[in-house]
Design an enzyme around this catalytic site. Sequence first.
Site: not given
Ligand code: GCV
Length: 973
Positions: A210-211, A252, A329, A333, A366, A400, A405, A427, A433, A551
Site C-alpha cells: 500500500e503506497r 490494513n 489501526k 478507514e 495509531r 502522524k 494525512d 509517525e 504517497e 510544494e
Molecule cells: C495504510 C491514508 C492512506 C492509506 C493508509 C492510511 C493510514 O489514508 O491513503 O493508504 O492506509 O492513510 O495511514 O492508515
Amino acid sequence: MSSGIRRRSLLSAAALGSTAASLGLSVPASAQPVLGTKPSAATLPAEDGYDLWLRYRRVEDPGQLERYRAALGTLVWQGGGPLQQSAVEELGRGLTGLLGTRVAPRISAPSPAALVVGTAKSSALIRELVPAADLAELGDEGYVVRRVTRRGKHFTVVAAHADRGVLYGAFHLLRLVQTRRPLEQVDLMERPATPLRMANHWDNDDGSIERGYAGRSFFDWEKLPQLDTRYTDYARVLASLSINGAVINNVNTPADYLAEPFLTKLAALAGVLRRYGVALYVTANFAAPIDLGGLDTADPFDPGVRGWWTKQAAEIYGKIEDFGGFLVKANSEGRPGPLDYGRTHADGANLLAGALRPYGGIVMWRAFVHDSDEKWDRQAYLDFTPLDGKFAHNAVVQIKNGPIDFQVREPAHPLFGSLPRTNSMIELQVTQEYTGHATHLCYLVPQWKEVLDFDTLKAGEGSTVARVVTGRVHSYTHFGFAGVMNFGDARNWTGSHLAAANTHGYGRLAWNPDLSAQDLAAEWTRMTFGNDPRVVKTVSALLLDSWHTYEDYTSPLGTGYLTHPPDASVAGHFDPSPTTTTQFHTSDRAGIGYDRTTATGDGFTELYAPATRDAYESPANCPEELLLFLHHVPYTHRLASGTTVIQHIYDTHFSGAARVADMRTEWEGLRRRVDHRRFTDVHRQLGEQITEAAKWRDTLVAYWFDLSRIRDERRAWLQAIVAPADTVLLGGERNELPVQVLNATGSGLRTVTTLDVPEGWRSEEAAAYVASREGQTVKMPVVPPPTPALATLHARPRSGAVPVLDASLRSLAKAVVVPPAARCVHALDAGPDSAPVLKDYARLSPSSGWHEGAGFGWVGNTPDATDTGLFDVVRRDYVRDSAPAVLRLKLPAGRCTAHLLTGDPNTLNRSLIVRVDGIERARSEQLDGREFTWLRIPLDGGSSGREVDLELSAKEDETWHLSACVVVADGPA
Ligand code: GCV
C-alpha cells in the site's frame, strides 16, 4: 542524550594478546591493492544502487588512505555475542573495501595502531582503554568512538556498554571513513534520543505494498521460512540507521499474521533481524479473535476475547522470544476496533497491552482516525485527549506528523504535547504517497525538521514536538519514531536512487532529531555518491531545495489534498485532481482555502496552545505557508510580499516547474562524476519529473484561473477544459465532445481547437471567438470506430503564438466507446436498479434473473451491485461479487463477440475471469482505480442460435466487477 562529546582518556599500558583470529570474511571485489591514484571519473564502475549508503569504495586520496590504513588496518576484537559478531563482520567488509586491503579481526594488537571494538564485559582491552564510568553512561544502545594514545600506540576504540552499542558504533565509524572524516582527534559519545525507532512497512501478504512505489514486497511469504540474503542486507541497512524495530505488515491487515503458518515464517525473519538488533513486530487486526479464534465478538471486555489474546501472545512468544509487539489501526478507514463494542481506544489498546506485558512487549496504537472529511483535522484530538492517562504503560499512541494525512504541508499534529500522561510517538511517512511517489524528488527531512522543531507550548516554552517524542517533556515510558517505509523489491530498494535519502534521513533523525537537514543531505550524498565536492554540493542542494520546489508546483500555501481521490488505489495520490478534492481546499469563485478558525471555521485552531491558536486564528499572523490550510481567503488577499494569493499561485507553479528543469541541468553537471548507470537512472527520473511538474502546473493554474477568472500579471495563455472528462462515445457514430476554451490573455481571441484522437478515429477542428477572461464551449465532432474501446483524447486550442496550458489534465477526455444498442445482439449496462442506464441499453442488475424473453440474465447466484456516482453512465456503476455468478445469454445463429467492461472509478480492481463451458476464455489483469479494460470473447451461436453461460469469477479472496456487456454479431469475414 549527549552526542559528539569530546573526552580525553589517559590509560596505563597493558599487555596485549597476540593470536590472530579470522572470522573468514569475504573480501569485496573492490579490495584491490592500493594504487595511490584517483580512479578516472570516466571509468567509475556501474552501480545498481543495491548497496544504498553502505558503499564501501576505496578511499581515493593516497595520504588519507594511508592514515586510515595505519589507524584501522588492524582490527582487534576479543569476542562477544551475535550483535558484536555482526558489527565485526560489517567492519571487516567495510574497511576491506574502504582501505583496499583485507581487514580481518584478531584478538591482539601487535602493531603501533589498531582499531579496538567491544564491550567491557567481553574485552580486556576495552576495559583498559575506556574508563568504566564512560561506558556506564551509554545505556544499552550508546557507544563511544575515540582515539586513545598510550605508550606511543594509537588505538581507535569503538566501545559500548552492551553489544548493540558496538554494532551502532561500528556503523558510525564506517560512516566517518565513508565521509572522509579525520580520526586523529575523534572522541565522540552517542546515545539514541528515543528507545523506539521503527520501520513500518505497509506490505501485504499478496506481495503488493500500500503506497509502495519500489516494486513489490521483498517479504516473500510463499518462500519463507526459507531465507535469502536480501533479508540480511535489509537488517544491515536498518542497523546502519540504528533502527531497532520493524513492523513487517500493513496497518490494513488481515488477522493471519498472528497464527500459523505465518508464525513460523515470522520466526525465521525475526532470527535474521535479531542479529542486527532489530525486533520484529506485526500489525494486529483487532477482529482477530473472530477471524482466527472463531469467537463471535472482539469486545475488549469479553473474558473469552481476553483469553484469546493471552493465549495468542503466549504462542507468539513461544516462537519469537524477543517479539516486539503489535501495531494497531483500529476504527479507522473501515478497520475493526473497540468502538464497535462501545469501548474506547484505550480499552482496545489495554487489551492487547495486557496480553503482551508478561513478555515485555508493547502496543503501538495509531491515532489516525477519521470518520468524516469535515471532522478529519480534529477527530484524533477529540477522541484521544479524553483518554489521557487511561492507556497502559506498555501502550504508545502513534501520531502522524500532521492532523490530516502526510500532505505536502500541514501544521504539527495538535495531539503532540496534549497527552501528558499517555506515551506518544511520531509517525512520519518515508514513502512519498502525497509527495510524488518515486518519480518526484522530494527530500522530506526539512519537512520533518519543521514539525520536530514546532513548539507545542503545551508544557511551557520549549516543549517542541522533538522533545515530546523523545520523552523529555512528559514522563513517558515508551516513545519514539515510526517511519512508513519506502522499500520494495526494486534492486535499489526505493525505486528511485534519490528516494533513499529519505530513508536515511528518517533513520538518522530517529536517532538524533537535532541533526540538521544540511548535514544529513551531505552525509547521505557522500555515502551514496562519493565525496567529490562538486557532487556533494550539487546533490545536497538538489535534495534540500526539492520539498519547496515540489510544494511550489503542487500545493501552494498549505492547500493540501489536491491529488486525485482520497480513497483511490495504489496509483492514487499522484496526479492533480482539484475538482474531486474541493472538500479539502474549498476553492470557489470567491476564494480558496479551508477555514479552520475558531471564529468562523471548524474550530481546529482551538486545539493548540493559546499563543499558537491566536496566531493561527489570523490570516495576517499565521505562518504564510499554512495560510490556506487555516483560512479561506479571497484570491486577491495580499501576502506579506504584497503579492495576491492568486498571483502567488501562478508564480510559484511556473517557477517551481521551471526549477525542475534546472535541477536536471544541475544533475547533468555530474555526468562524469557519478557512475553512468546511476547517472542515467536519475537523469531519466528527473525527465519524468519535468513532465509531471508541467502537468501539475498546467492543471492547477488552469483550475484556479477558471474559478477566479483573474489574469496572471506576468503571463497569458489559452486553456481547454473537456467536461465531462469521463465520457461515453458511441462507436461508428458522430459524437460531440464539449470543450470549453478559456482565454487568459488581455484581449479577445479567434481560436481553433483540435482533438488528438487515436488512429482510425475521425475528428474535425472547431473555431470560436473567445473574449478575454471568458470561456467558450465548442462541440468537437468525433467518430470512433464501432468496436468497444477506451481512449484518451486531448483537446488543443490555439490562437497564433499565444501560449497554451497544454499539460493540463483537464484538457483530456477519458472516453469509453460502446456500440449503439441498435447494432448489438445484447447491450447491457450493469449496476444497481437505482443507477442510470445508457440510452437504449438494457439494465443488468442483481435482479436481472434469467428470462427467456429478455434473452439474458443470472442463473443461480446473483451478484451484488455498486454505484460509485463517479465517471460516466457506463463506468460509474457495476455488478460485483467475490463468488462466481453465471450470466446466461441467448445468441442468434452465427458467430458473435462478447465484450465485457471491467474496472472501478475508485479503487483497485483485481480480476475478472470469464469461463465458458468450464474453459477460461478471458481474464483481466489487476487494474488501478480509474482504470478499465474490455475483455473480448468470441462466441458461436451455431446454425440456429443457442444459449451460452458466461461464468464470471475472481481469484480467491478477490471481487470481480462488470460494468457493461455487449454482444455484437461478427460481420462477414
Ligand atoms: C495504510 C491514508 C492512506 C492509506 C493508509 C492510511 C493510514 O489514508 O491513503 O493508504 O492506509 O492513510 O495511514 O492508515
